[in-house]
Design a protein around this motif. Structure first.
Motif, PDB file in Angstrom:
ATOM      1  N   LEU A 594       0.796  -1.217   0.000  1.00  0.00           N
ATOM      2  CA  LEU A 594       0.000   0.000   0.000  1.00  0.00           C
ATOM      3  C   LEU A 594       0.831   1.271   0.000  1.00  0.00           C
ATOM      4  O   LEU A 594       0.273   2.370  -0.128  1.00  0.00           O
ATOM      5  CB  LEU A 594      -0.937   0.008   1.221  1.00  0.00           C
ATOM      6  CG  LEU A 594      -1.922  -1.165   1.308  1.00  0.00           C
ATOM      7  CD1 LEU A 594      -2.801  -1.023   2.542  1.00  0.00           C
ATOM      8  CD2 LEU A 594      -2.773  -1.261   0.048  1.00  0.00           C
ATOM      9  N   ALA A 595       2.163   1.158   0.155  1.00  0.00           N
ATOM     10  CA  ALA A 595       3.013   2.350   0.150  1.00  0.00           C
ATOM     11  C   ALA A 595       4.160   2.222  -0.842  1.00  0.00           C
ATOM     12  O   ALA A 595       4.385   3.123  -1.655  1.00  0.00           O
ATOM     13  CB  ALA A 595       3.560   2.611   1.558  1.00  0.00           C
ATOM     14  N   GLY A 596       4.897   1.127  -0.788  1.00  0.00           N
ATOM     15  CA  GLY A 596       6.075   0.987  -1.642  1.00  0.00           C
ATOM     16  C   GLY A 596       5.750   0.986  -3.120  1.00  0.00           C
ATOM     17  O   GLY A 596       6.516   1.502  -3.939  1.00  0.00           O
ATOM     18  N   ILE A 597       4.613   0.407  -3.504  1.00  0.00           N
ATOM     19  CA  ILE A 597       4.247   0.340  -4.923  1.00  0.00           C
ATOM     20  C   ILE A 597       3.524   1.598  -5.401  1.00  0.00           C
ATOM     21  O   ILE A 597       3.925   2.210  -6.391  1.00  0.00           O
ATOM     22  CB  ILE A 597       3.406  -0.923  -5.194  1.00  0.00           C
ATOM     23  CG1 ILE A 597       4.238  -2.181  -4.917  1.00  0.00           C
ATOM     24  CG2 ILE A 597       2.889  -0.940  -6.629  1.00  0.00           C
ATOM     25  CD1 ILE A 597       3.460  -3.474  -5.024  1.00  0.00           C
ATOM     26  N   PRO A 598       2.444   2.044  -4.739  1.00  0.00           N
ATOM     27  CA  PRO A 598       1.686   3.170  -5.311  1.00  0.00           C
ATOM     28  C   PRO A 598       2.317   4.540  -5.104  1.00  0.00           C
ATOM     29  O   PRO A 598       2.115   5.430  -5.938  1.00  0.00           O
ATOM     30  CB  PRO A 598       0.337   3.081  -4.586  1.00  0.00           C
ATOM     31  CG  PRO A 598       0.649   2.448  -3.286  1.00  0.00           C
ATOM     32  CD  PRO A 598       1.778   1.484  -3.542  1.00  0.00           C
ATOM     33  N   ALA A 599       3.061   4.756  -4.014  1.00  0.00           N
ATOM     34  CA  ALA A 599       3.553   6.101  -3.700  1.00  0.00           C
ATOM     35  C   ALA A 599       4.397   6.709  -4.823  1.00  0.00           C
ATOM     36  O   ALA A 599       4.148   7.854  -5.226  1.00  0.00           O
ATOM     37  CB  ALA A 599       4.329   6.086  -2.383  1.00  0.00           C
ATOM     38  N   PRO A 600       5.415   6.021  -5.367  1.00  0.00           N
ATOM     39  CA  PRO A 600       6.186   6.645  -6.454  1.00  0.00           C
ATOM     40  C   PRO A 600       5.349   6.958  -7.690  1.00  0.00           C
ATOM     41  O   PRO A 600       5.639   7.907  -8.414  1.00  0.00           O
ATOM     42  CB  PRO A 600       7.265   5.599  -6.765  1.00  0.00           C
ATOM     43  CG  PRO A 600       7.357   4.745  -5.553  1.00  0.00           C
ATOM     44  CD  PRO A 600       5.971   4.709  -4.999  1.00  0.00           C
ATOM     45  N   ILE A 601       4.288   6.164  -7.918  1.00  0.00           N
ATOM     46  CA  ILE A 601       3.482   6.353  -9.124  1.00  0.00           C
ATOM     47  C   ILE A 601       2.651   7.620  -9.021  1.00  0.00           C
ATOM     48  O   ILE A 601       2.689   8.491  -9.904  1.00  0.00           O
ATOM     49  CB  ILE A 601       2.588   5.122  -9.366  1.00  0.00           C
ATOM     50  CG1 ILE A 601       3.450   3.870  -9.568  1.00  0.00           C
ATOM     51  CG2 ILE A 601       1.684   5.339 -10.574  1.00  0.00           C
ATOM     52  CD1 ILE A 601       2.643   2.588  -9.691  1.00  0.00           C
ATOM     53  N   TYR A 602       1.877   7.766  -7.929  1.00  0.00           N
ATOM     54  CA  TYR A 602       1.017   8.952  -7.871  1.00  0.00           C
ATOM     55  C   TYR A 602       1.796  10.213  -7.511  1.00  0.00           C
ATOM     56  O   TYR A 602       1.387  11.308  -7.876  1.00  0.00           O
ATOM     57  CB  TYR A 602      -0.180   8.733  -6.939  1.00  0.00           C
ATOM     58  CG  TYR A 602       0.097   8.578  -5.467  1.00  0.00           C
ATOM     59  CD1 TYR A 602       0.401   9.675  -4.669  1.00  0.00           C
ATOM     60  CD2 TYR A 602       0.000   7.340  -4.847  1.00  0.00           C
ATOM     61  CE1 TYR A 602       0.628   9.542  -3.317  1.00  0.00           C
ATOM     62  CE2 TYR A 602       0.215   7.189  -3.498  1.00  0.00           C
ATOM     63  CZ  TYR A 602       0.521   8.295  -2.726  1.00  0.00           C
ATOM     64  OH  TYR A 602       0.738   8.153  -1.382  1.00  0.00           O
TER      65      TYR A 602
END
Length: 713
Positions: A594-602
């Motif tokens: 919920l943090a490592g994957i989506p954070a850089p994208i958005y």
């Protein structure tokens, strides 16, 4: 019944102890010398060598991970992709990790752990090499430029063409070059390589730490693990320094004449030798895999551990028969039992409100942290006009050591102050709040937009333009057939940056490379003035505020990191000991998902909204951003970072209230039993056992006795 229960529990514990010590039967035991295997193998040297090998593996994986962060802008420019795609590439590491983490954590512990770690390091190195592969198959880097590469050609370059045929000819050349381009986007290789890195990294931490914990003395295990974690902090420092070094070197160094290159490391089109760092990091990771192939599946028993055995355990070891067949049967039973109890155990874990609130808080704060760290070097580049090399250098030398020192100091303070679970929670919240309020000053440390004619200011340099009102074509360059998609900035004598020599109305040029001078530029302060290669760097206000920005970065990073260790101890102490492993594993799984994957994208997608001028690919389509609206960039980047942390504080306040009630219930339960030595879980188990015994005394029935239930109690 209680005595039988204790005897059965001790017997099972001793059997488990024997299996971990790998004592095949009692014949291998000698009262004078301990197990015979101890006399044949140098235990201490083997464990220390494993510790050195694991520390080097930690260093190599941390180095390659931080180097990936340092090449964000280099990859954007080389593959002409926006920031959100870079976020996808960066998050792919977590995707690869999550694909195999459950499989490796469970089955890897039952196999040859050192060799599994070696295989993981090998996969990491292959993934790192795969990331560098596109450089060798994509061809030379070609950037937009109007500068001649020949030093002998002067005063004969038509910069402001008036013939439409010239524009058509340029279009034909572009389409011809497009036909030679590969249809497969080269960044796919980077994505796949990073996924492979994530898969390879998975066994290093859980299997390596468990191997040390299984074979080290209890007094030394924590020290050994602390040494490994400390070494891992050094990895990012060298990773960012390697990124700084490679960013100074031109991407095609050794294959082009550097005198013909008209851009500098500070230019938005500059691409450093990003591939070189991946080759170095891959080689280091490959070397780290070698020692693990020579370690045994398990080390011999340390004499110190056996010397500390109780008399009952020593007697049991002496009298134990062979356990080969019993080990297999017990393992099968344990697996079935674990599978049946997994969902009830997970339900029990998620029924703890303190743990659930802690999980929500860390997920939100990790989103803020990961997004901030991923794009911080880029923020320094774009906002303060620094080169990628300098931004990476500052991250490695200033920011990372501040974080490491803060985490270490937090652990020392917690030990010195002897903080309770409530004290640790208040300390972590206090440091986070202090760092948050200090971070608000970043909004005041802004820079004005670079003065680019037709984009941020008018061609006269007097009027600021919005993104909607920007226009590149005015009277002074109306007679020129210029491309509006080209980005080839020049700096006029009037201090304004122009998108290209053509749009500056320049007619002649002399010199070559970075020494090229453009003359007779109609748009530069009324005409007949000169312009030089590159954008203007006259942003004195930015240069003055930049040192204060760095100082505030160090202070806030240190203060926020102070609460890292107390916060982690809160996670461990707010749950029952039986659920500790599951709680830590579920916490890691949740934060990565919920943090490592989506954070850089958005974060990247929101940063893209601040772009003022996009580059364009040779075959058409939007490429990498050339210039940002610094004000919008600052608000988007800092606003999202601090906004997420603001939301987490509301949950922190609720968590403190719930934690305080939880502690009061625990204290009341302890006092009511008259024994302060028991935890709530133990007291509940004792109450259940007393109730069970009372019912059994009143109506003794054999069907009421459940040995599995008694074992669980």
């Amino acid at each position: 019944m209680a005595r039988n229960f204790i005897r059965e529990t001790l017997a099972k514990e001793n059997e488990t102890f024997l299996r971990r010590m790998e004592i095949p039967n009692k014949d291998s035991w000698s009262p004078e010398n301990g197990p015979t295997s101890v006399r044949r193998h140098p235990f201490c040297s083997s464990l220390k060598m494993f510790l050195v090998a694991l520390s080097f593996a930690y260093f190599s994986k941390a180095l390659s991970g931080s180097y990936m962060k340092s090449t964000i802008t280099q990859l954007e420019r080389r593959f002409d992709i926006p920031s959100y795609l870079i976020g996808v590439i960066d998050g792919s590491f977590e995707i690869g990790n999550l694909l195999v983490i459950a499989f490796v954590s469970y089955f890897g512990a039952k196999l040859h752990r050192p060799k599994i770690i070696a295989l993981g390091c090998l996969l990491m190195s292959l993934g790192t090499f795969l990331i560098a592969l596109p450089h060798f198959i994509i061809g030379r880097y070609k950037f937009e430029t109007s500068v001649r590469s020949s030093a002998n050609s002067t005063n004969n370059l038509t910069l402001c063409p008036t013939s439409v045929l010239v524009g058509n000819h340029s279009s034909t050349l572009s389409s011809t070059g497009c036909e030679n381009e590969s249809r497969l986007s080269m960044w796919i290789y980077v994505l796949l390589g990073n996924i492979l890195r994530g898969i390879g990294e998975t066994p290093v931490q859980p299997l390596g730490i468990s191997y040390i914990d299984d074979h080290a003395l209890e007094d030394n295990a924590a020290f050994y693990i602390g040494c490994v974690q400390t070494i891992s902090v050094i990895g990012p420092v060298f990773g960012y320094l390697l990124g700084s070094l490679c960013a100074k070197i031109y991407v095609d160094i050794g294959f082009v004449n550097m005198e013909s290159i008209s851009i500098t490391p500070g230019d938005a089109r500059w691409v450093g030798a990003w591939w070189l760092g991946y080759l170095i990091a891959g080689l280091i990771t490959l070397i780290s895999a070698v020692p693990f192939w020579f370690f045994p599946k398990s080390l011999p028993v340390p004499e110190g551990r056996l010397a500390k055995c109780s008399p009952e355990r020593t007697s049991f070891i002496k009298d134990s028969p062979g356990l080969d067949h019993k080990y297999q049967a017990d393992e099968q039973f344990s697996f079935v039992r674990l599978a049946k109890e997994f969902l009830p155990t997970l339900r029990s874990l998620l029924g703890n409100p303190v743990y659930v609130l802690y999980l929500c808080v860390t997920v939100i704060q990790f989103n803020s942290l990961i997004g901030m760290v991923t794009y911080k070097p880029k923020y320094i580049e774009q906002h303060y006009g620094q080169s990628a090399s300098k931004a990476n250098f500052l991250m490695g030398v200033i920011n990372i050591p501040a974080v490491a020192l803060g985490m270490f100091s937090g652990g020392v303070l917690m030990k010195k102050l002897k903080l309770s679970i409530m004290g640790a929670a208040k300390f972590a919240l206090g440091t986070s709040l202090l760092g948050y309020f200090l971070s608000l000053f970043f909004f005041a440390m802004g820079c004005e937009n670079a003065k680019v004619a037709g984009i941020t200011v008018s061609y006269e340099g007097m009027e600021s333009l919005s993104h909607q009102n920007s226009t590149l074509f005015v009277k002074c360059n109306a007679h020129c057939e210029c491309s509006k998609t080209e980005w080839d900035p020049v700096c006029g004598e009037n201090g304004l940056t122009y998108v290209s020599p053509c749009l500056a109305g320049c007619r002649m040029s002399r010199g070559s490379g970075v020494d090229t001078v453009f003359e007779q530029c109609n748009c530069v302060a009324g005409g007949n003035l000169t312009a030089y290669v590159g954008h203007c760097r006259h942003r004195e206000s930015c240069q003055r505020v930049f040192p204060y920005f760095l100082a505030l970065c160090v202070i806030t990073s240190f203060i926020i990191s102070l609460g890292g260790t107390p916060g982690y101890m809160l996670l461990i102490r707010c749950i029952r000991p039986q659920l500790k492993s599951l709680a830590l594993g579920f916490h890691t799984l949740t934060t990565r998902t919920l943090a490592g994957i989506p954070a850089p994208i958005y974060f990247g997608a929101i940063i893209d909204t601040a772009c003022l001028k996009w580059g364009h690919k040779k075959c058409g389509g939007k490429g990498a951003c050339r210039i940002y609206n610094t004000t919008a960039y600052r608000i988007a980047y800092l606003g999202l970072t601090l906004g997420l942390r603001t939301a987490s504080f509301f949950l922190c306040a609720l968590g403190l209230v719930v934690l305080q009630r939880h502690i009061k219930r625990q204290e009341n339960g302890t006092l009511s039993n008259g024994n302060t030595g028991h935890t709530v879980a133990e007291l509940q188990a004792l109450r259940k056992e007393e109730t069970h015994n009372s019912h059994s005394d009143q109506s003794p029935r054999t069907s009421d006795y459940d040995p599995e239930r008694e074992t669980r109690l």
